[in-house]
Design an enzyme around this catalytic site. Structure first.
Site, PDB file in Angstrom:
ATOM      1  N   ARG A 170      30.485  38.690  67.530  1.00 43.14           N
ATOM      2  CA  ARG A 170      31.562  38.063  67.255  1.00 43.14           C
ATOM      3  C   ARG A 170      32.472  39.080  66.426  1.00 43.14           C
ATOM      4  NH1 ARG A 170      27.421  34.208  66.031  1.00 43.14           N
ATOM      5  NH2 ARG A 170      27.389  32.332  67.361  1.00 43.14           N
ATOM      6  N   ILE A 171      31.709  39.709  65.417  1.00 40.88           N
ATOM      7  CA  ILE A 171      32.628  40.435  64.556  1.00 40.88           C
ATOM      8  C   ILE A 171      33.086  41.780  65.327  1.00 40.88           C
ATOM      9  CG2 ILE A 171      32.466  41.845  62.332  1.00 40.88           C
ATOM     10  CD1 ILE A 171      30.840  39.786  61.199  1.00 40.88           C
ATOM     11  N   ARG A 191      21.963  45.560  72.365  1.00 43.44           N
ATOM     12  CA  ARG A 191      20.588  45.711  73.029  1.00 43.44           C
ATOM     13  C   ARG A 191      20.856  45.327  74.278  1.00 43.44           C
ATOM     14  NH1 ARG A 191      17.186  42.569  68.462  1.00 43.44           N
ATOM     15  NH2 ARG A 191      19.147  41.800  67.785  1.00 43.44           N
ATOM     16  N   ILE A 246      30.566  48.139  58.238  1.00 47.15           N
ATOM     17  CA  ILE A 246      30.769  46.771  57.527  1.00 47.15           C
ATOM     18  C   ILE A 246      29.532  45.817  57.988  1.00 47.15           C
ATOM     19  CG2 ILE A 246      33.257  46.904  57.164  1.00 47.15           C
ATOM     20  CD1 ILE A 246      31.398  45.146  60.532  1.00 47.15           C
ATOM     21  N   ARG A 248      25.159  46.324  57.445  1.00 45.19           N
ATOM     22  CA  ARG A 248      24.328  46.477  56.359  1.00 45.19           C
ATOM     23  C   ARG A 248      23.859  47.800  56.085  1.00 45.19           C
ATOM     24  NH1 ARG A 248      25.351  41.854  55.213  1.00 45.19           N
ATOM     25  NH2 ARG A 248      24.259  40.150  54.828  1.00 45.19           N
ATOM     26  N   ASP A 272      31.447  49.734  53.365  1.00 45.15           N
ATOM     27  CA  ASP A 272      31.372  48.675  52.595  1.00 45.15           C
ATOM     28  C   ASP A 272      30.101  48.062  52.124  1.00 45.15           C
ATOM     29  OD1 ASP A 272      32.690  46.077  51.430  1.00 45.15           O
ATOM     30  OD2 ASP A 272      31.836  45.099  52.950  1.00 45.15           O
ATOM     31  N   GLU A 277      22.205  48.142  47.143  1.00 50.75           N
ATOM     32  CA  GLU A 277      23.434  47.614  46.366  1.00 50.75           C
ATOM     33  C   GLU A 277      23.069  46.831  45.110  1.00 50.75           C
ATOM     34  OE1 GLU A 277      25.319  45.124  48.922  1.00 50.75           O
ATOM     35  OE2 GLU A 277      25.700  46.590  50.511  1.00 50.75           O
ATOM     36  N   HIS A 295      30.972  45.937  48.911  1.00 56.12           N
ATOM     37  CA  HIS A 295      30.745  44.906  49.775  1.00 56.12           C
ATOM     38  C   HIS A 295      31.411  43.548  49.942  1.00 56.12           C
ATOM     39  CE1 HIS A 295      26.737  43.066  51.944  1.00 56.12           C
ATOM     40  NE2 HIS A 295      27.848  42.614  52.369  1.00 56.12           N
TER      41      HIS A 295
END
Length: 329
Positions: A170-171, A191, A246, A248, A272, A277, A295
């Protein structure tokens, strides 16, 4: 006089506040509702207090509410023998032991879709900043260098580039749509090939990196994608290539990325997210060709409000019907 707090919610399954546990810090709206509407308890951060809380209440917990960063990991899940559902604030859920959850029949939800636009906007902001060196130019002016050293060095055109998207979910699709407005050619790797996609599919991250100017990482985090962008992928992207992440921090081999940036085997990066973190490698802090964000991809008032509403909708749904609104599978 303030009105009394609402009584803890109950459900046909008999779940009340003592059965609901907040794990780690969550959105303030969610945190307040967990106490005021549901009477939930919070797992202490201090190790001895945490141990005591689990000893006393762990057997009673049936629903855990957490964030994408502070999930229900393997050790904690094992301490909650009657856990039925994990409700997570965030699209990522790699901090939760999904494999153990599946084995035990524990359902897990996240907050998809509501943050797609803001995360995609951030990816585009990083794309423009890294190629056009916007942040670096701003620092140049503020330092007085324009007056003392003359014009800022030339940068890289953002329009018309070939951009690879690693993870066309979606992103990733929202990012691609935005880049089309800049006349970019889009390629991708998943994949599995996305049926009906207008973009060219590449069979591996390395093949994708070797054919594009900019690689945008939008893959889901977790064990299956850890280190997916490794040294071979970065070398394939090459000394003229740029990386945007953006997703992980764990999806990219951070040590290999730092090495490539420091030694000029990669032209620049917009990040980001990071592997540990809020710790950021010191080597990156002095590099003008790298843009560093804390982030914040989904960090707008509007998106966080929508995410909070969806977390509470998932919780209310589970209490009422035993089902989650947005289960991850």
């Amino acid at each position: 006089m303030s009105s009394p707090a609402a009584a803890p919610a109950a459900s046909p399954a008999g779940i009340t506040g003592t059965n609901i546990l907040q794990v780690g810090p969550v959105n303030p709206v969610v945190s307040a509702a967990l106490v005021e509407e549901f009477g939930a308890t919070r797992l202490p951060d201090d190790a001895p207090a945490r141990q005591a809380h689990l000893d006393e209440h762990g057997d009673a917990v049936r629903v855990a509410v957490c964030s994408g960063r502070f999930g229900v990991d393997a050790d904690l899940m094992a301490r909650l023998p009657h856990l039925e559902a994990v409700i997570s604030f965030g699209v990522g859920y790699d901090s939760t032991d999904v494999a153990q959850a599946e084995r035990r029949g524990i359902t897990v939800s996240n907050t998809p879709d509501v943050l797609n636009d803001c995360v995609a906007d951030t990816a585009l902001a990083l794309y423009l900043d890294v190629l056009r060196r916007t942040s670096a130019s701003d620092r140049y002016v503020r330092a007085g260098s324009w007056e003392t050293e003359g014009n800022f060095p030339l940068t890289t055109r953002a329009t018309g580039r070939t951009v690879g998207i690693l993870g066309l979910g979606r992103i990733g699709q929202a990012i691609a749509t935005r880049l089309e407005g800049f006349g970019c050619t889009i390629e991708y790797h998943n994949r599995h090939e996305v049926e009906g996609s207008p973009y060219r599919y590449r069979s591996s991250p390395q093949e994708l990196a070797s054919s594009v100017d900019v690689l945008i990482v939008a893959a889901t985090g977790g064990p299956s994608t850890r280190g997916l962008v490794d040294a071979t992928v970065l070398d394939a992207l090459g000394p003229q290539g740029h990386l945007i992440n953006i997703s992980r921090g764990t999806v990219v081999d951070q040590e290999a990325l730092v090495d490539a940036l420091v030694n000029g085997r990669l032209a620049g990066a917009g990040l980001d997210v990071f592997a540990d973190e809020p710790h950021v490698p010191q080597e990156l802090l002095g590099l003008d060709q790298v843009v560093l964000l804390p982030h914040v991809a989904s960090g707008t008032h509007e998106t966080r409000a929508d995410m909070a509403a969806l977390v509470l909708e998932n919780l209310r749904s589970y209490l009422a019907t035993g089902t989650l609104t947005t289960p991850i599978r």
